[in-house]
Design a protein around this motif. Structure first.
Motif, short mmCIF file in Angstrom:
data_model
loop_
_atom_site.label_atom_id
_atom_site.label_comp_id
_atom_site.label_asym_id
_atom_site.label_seq_id
_atom_site.Cartn_x
_atom_site.Cartn_y
_atom_site.Cartn_z
N UNK A 87 -5.65 -11.57 2.14
CA UNK A 87 -4.32 -11.28 2.66
C UNK A 87 -3.83 -10.01 2.00
N UNK A 88 -3.43 -9.04 2.81
CA UNK A 88 -2.89 -7.78 2.29
C UNK A 88 -1.49 -7.56 2.87
N UNK A 89 -0.70 -6.76 2.17
CA UNK A 89 0.64 -6.46 2.63
C UNK A 89 1.00 -5.04 2.22
N UNK A 90 1.81 -4.40 3.02
CA UNK A 90 2.40 -3.12 2.64
C UNK A 90 3.87 -3.14 3.01
N UNK A 91 4.66 -2.29 2.36
CA UNK A 91 6.10 -2.27 2.60
C UNK A 91 6.54 -0.86 2.97
N UNK A 92 7.64 -0.81 3.71
CA UNK A 92 8.20 0.49 4.10
C UNK A 92 9.31 0.86 3.12
N UNK A 93 8.95 1.73 2.19
CA UNK A 93 9.88 2.23 1.19
C UNK A 93 10.99 3.01 1.89
N UNK A 94 12.23 2.75 1.52
CA UNK A 94 13.36 3.40 2.20
C UNK A 94 13.40 4.90 1.96
N UNK A 95 12.73 5.38 0.91
CA UNK A 95 12.76 6.80 0.60
C UNK A 95 11.46 7.52 0.95
N UNK B 283 14.02 0.82 -6.54
CA UNK B 283 13.28 1.23 -5.35
C UNK B 283 13.30 0.06 -4.37
N UNK B 284 13.65 0.32 -3.12
CA UNK B 284 13.80 -0.76 -2.15
C UNK B 284 13.05 -0.44 -0.86
N UNK B 285 12.65 -1.51 -0.18
CA UNK B 285 11.99 -1.41 1.13
C UNK B 285 12.85 -2.12 2.17
N UNK B 286 12.60 -1.80 3.44
CA UNK B 286 13.37 -2.44 4.51
C UNK B 286 12.47 -3.10 5.56
N UNK B 287 11.15 -3.10 5.33
CA UNK B 287 10.23 -3.74 6.27
C UNK B 287 8.89 -3.97 5.58
N UNK B 288 8.09 -4.86 6.17
CA UNK B 288 6.75 -5.12 5.64
C UNK B 288 5.80 -5.38 6.80
N UNK B 289 4.52 -5.33 6.50
CA UNK B 289 3.47 -5.60 7.47
C UNK B 289 2.33 -6.26 6.72
N UNK B 290 1.67 -7.24 7.34
CA UNK B 290 0.55 -7.90 6.66
C UNK B 290 -0.74 -7.73 7.45
N UNK B 291 -1.85 -7.92 6.75
CA UNK B 291 -3.17 -7.82 7.36
C UNK B 291 -4.06 -8.95 6.83
N UNK B 292 -4.63 -9.72 7.74
CA UNK B 292 -5.58 -10.77 7.39
C UNK B 292 -6.99 -10.28 7.66
N UNK B 293 -7.89 -10.53 6.73
CA UNK B 293 -9.31 -10.26 6.95
C UNK B 293 -10.07 -11.56 6.77
N UNK B 294 -10.81 -11.96 7.78
CA UNK B 294 -11.58 -13.20 7.77
C UNK B 294 -13.07 -12.86 7.68
N UNK B 295 -13.80 -13.62 6.86
CA UNK B 295 -15.23 -13.37 6.66
C UNK B 295 -16.02 -14.67 6.70
N UNK B 296 -17.29 -14.57 7.11
CA UNK B 296 -18.18 -15.72 7.05
C UNK B 296 -19.60 -15.28 6.75
N UNK B 297 -20.33 -16.15 6.06
CA UNK B 297 -21.76 -15.95 5.82
C UNK B 297 -22.59 -16.93 6.64
N UNK B 298 -21.92 -17.84 7.35
CA UNK B 298 -22.62 -18.88 8.10
C UNK B 298 -22.32 -18.77 9.58
#
Length: 396
Positions: free
Chosen positions: A106-114, A159-174
């Motif tokens: 699970x990854x996330x990034x934020x939108x810094x207001x500046x 320092x403040x943000x006003x939005x975020x976005x997430x990214x899921x990465x799914x993996x399998x070996x089977x």
């Protein structure tokens, strides 16, 4: 956590005689919320981003993200989510199952207001078992303005943000095996306001109620028990639901839960999202959120849900505690006395029989806000009725 700012704030609140949001009767008018909790679980919400190698399928309770047929890896990048106020702190959590051979990140990034969008920060690679990967957070994630410390994304300075976005990465070996993610949650907050009053006056509906949460001590285990407060608290809550719902598989021993929550980078069991994810892998729902008053915790207890809370205290600051001080400790809020003091299962007791304790309301509240700014685990069966929004103030 911004402990220095929080302690300064607490001093000001005490100086001016403010009740500090502990849910008593003498509260001021409700201020604006400082927690913005989002849970993305519906098919529409999970489908609203861009997918590569994954699909979102409908279920009775919402949606599930899984790998597309024949794929060994894939990603889901969410749409951008704005918040109702600027935030400087974000805590992720997720509910998923990872059969043997599979894992997720699970990854996330934020939108810094500046400065605009930050880099992507990883909340770690996770699997419920240990036969495929090492479950671990990622160390050393820092920029000049933001840093992710194990399980909390925090800004540096004002320092403040006003939005975020997430990214899921799914993996399998089977072949044919896939992770299945059914929710992703984020508790966004303004840390400079942690511990300030939310204006909640307790309705006292939970006063005199004591949930039948089994007592389990972390201290009876010689090989790591002294640092097992989080998995011990989780084990107690899972056992409570096992008894209440008749699901034997939810009643898991403390060492078993400790093994399933261990973070190989942090080298411990206190990673907040890893704990609720473990509960979800057993079939329960779980979120990490943040409260600002004991009146909010009362609403969950009144709904039959014990609340796991993160505290810290110094010598003489928490009367009746089994240990004199702690820089970070988790326990279970199981009820309230008829006068509103807090009944807990404190896993730091030396034996199972001494786990249930009662703490003074004001002392408990101060330790909770001081320790984590009101962080909680909310673990309950899928579909369990949440409290009404009356006391939510953005926390659920």
């Amino acid at each position: 956590m911004r402990r220095s700012a929080l302690l300064l704030m607490f001093g000001a609140l005490v100086l001016f005689g403010v009740a500090a949001g502990d849910g008593g009767r003498a509260e001021a008018a409700s201020p604006a919320p400082y927690v913005d909790f989002d849970r993305h679980q519906s098919h529409a919400a999970l489908s609203s981003g861009s997918a590569s190698g994954v699909v979102v399928t409908k279920t009775k309770t919402g949606g599930v993200v899984r790998l597309a047929e024949g794929r060994t890896g894939g990603t889901l990048t969410s749409k951008v989510y704005g918040t109702s106020f600027p935030f400087d702190t974000l805590v992720p959590s997720w509910n998923a199952r990872t059969p043997s051979g599979t894992w997720l990140t699970v990854e996330v990034r934020v939108r810094d207001r500046e400065t605009g969008w930050s880099r992507w920060f990883s909340a770690g690679q996770w699997a419920s078992g240990s036969d495929t990967i090492k479950r671990q957070s990622v160390a050393g994630q820092s920029t000049t303005r933001w840093a992710l410390d194990t399980d909390v994304l925090q800004s540096k300075g004002r320092v403040f943000a006003d939005a975020y976005q997430y990214r899921l990465t799914l993996k399998t070996k089977k072949s044919g095996a896939t992770p299945r993610v059914r929710s992703v949650s984020f508790a966004n907050s303004d840390s400079y306001r942690h511990g300030t009053s939310l204006g909640h006056s307790s309705d006292r509906g939970a006063w005199g109620r004591n949930l039948a949460v089994p007592q389990r001590s972390q201290m009876i285990y010689p090989d790591g028990g002294e640092v097992w407060c989080s998995p011990t608290s989780l084990s107690m809550v899972m056992a409570y639901w096992s008894q209440k719902q008749g699901v034997a598989g939810w009643n898991r021993s403390v060492p078993t839960v400790a093994g399933g929550t261990y973070d190989h980078t942090y080298k411990g069991n206190g990673n907040w999202p890893f704990n609720v994810a473990y509960a979800s892998s057993a079939g329960l729902d779980g979120d990490v959120s943040r409260f600002g008053s004991l009146a909010q915790a009362e609403e969950w207890v009144e709904a039959g849900v014990p609340v796991i809370a993160s505290l810290s205290w110094g010598q003489g600051q928490l009367s009746g505690a089994p240990i004199p001080s702690s820089a970070g400790h988790l326990l279970v809020i199981r009820g309230f006395t008829p006068s509103g003091d807090v009944i807990v299962n404190d896993p730091a007791a030396s034996s199972n029989s001494g786990v249930q304790r009662t703490y003074k309301r004001s002392e408990f509240y101060a330790a909770w806000m001081r320790g984590s700014g009101g962080v909680v685990y909310l673990v309950r069966p899928v579909g369990w009725q949440k409290p009404s929004q009356t006391y939510a103030s953005g926390s659920w």
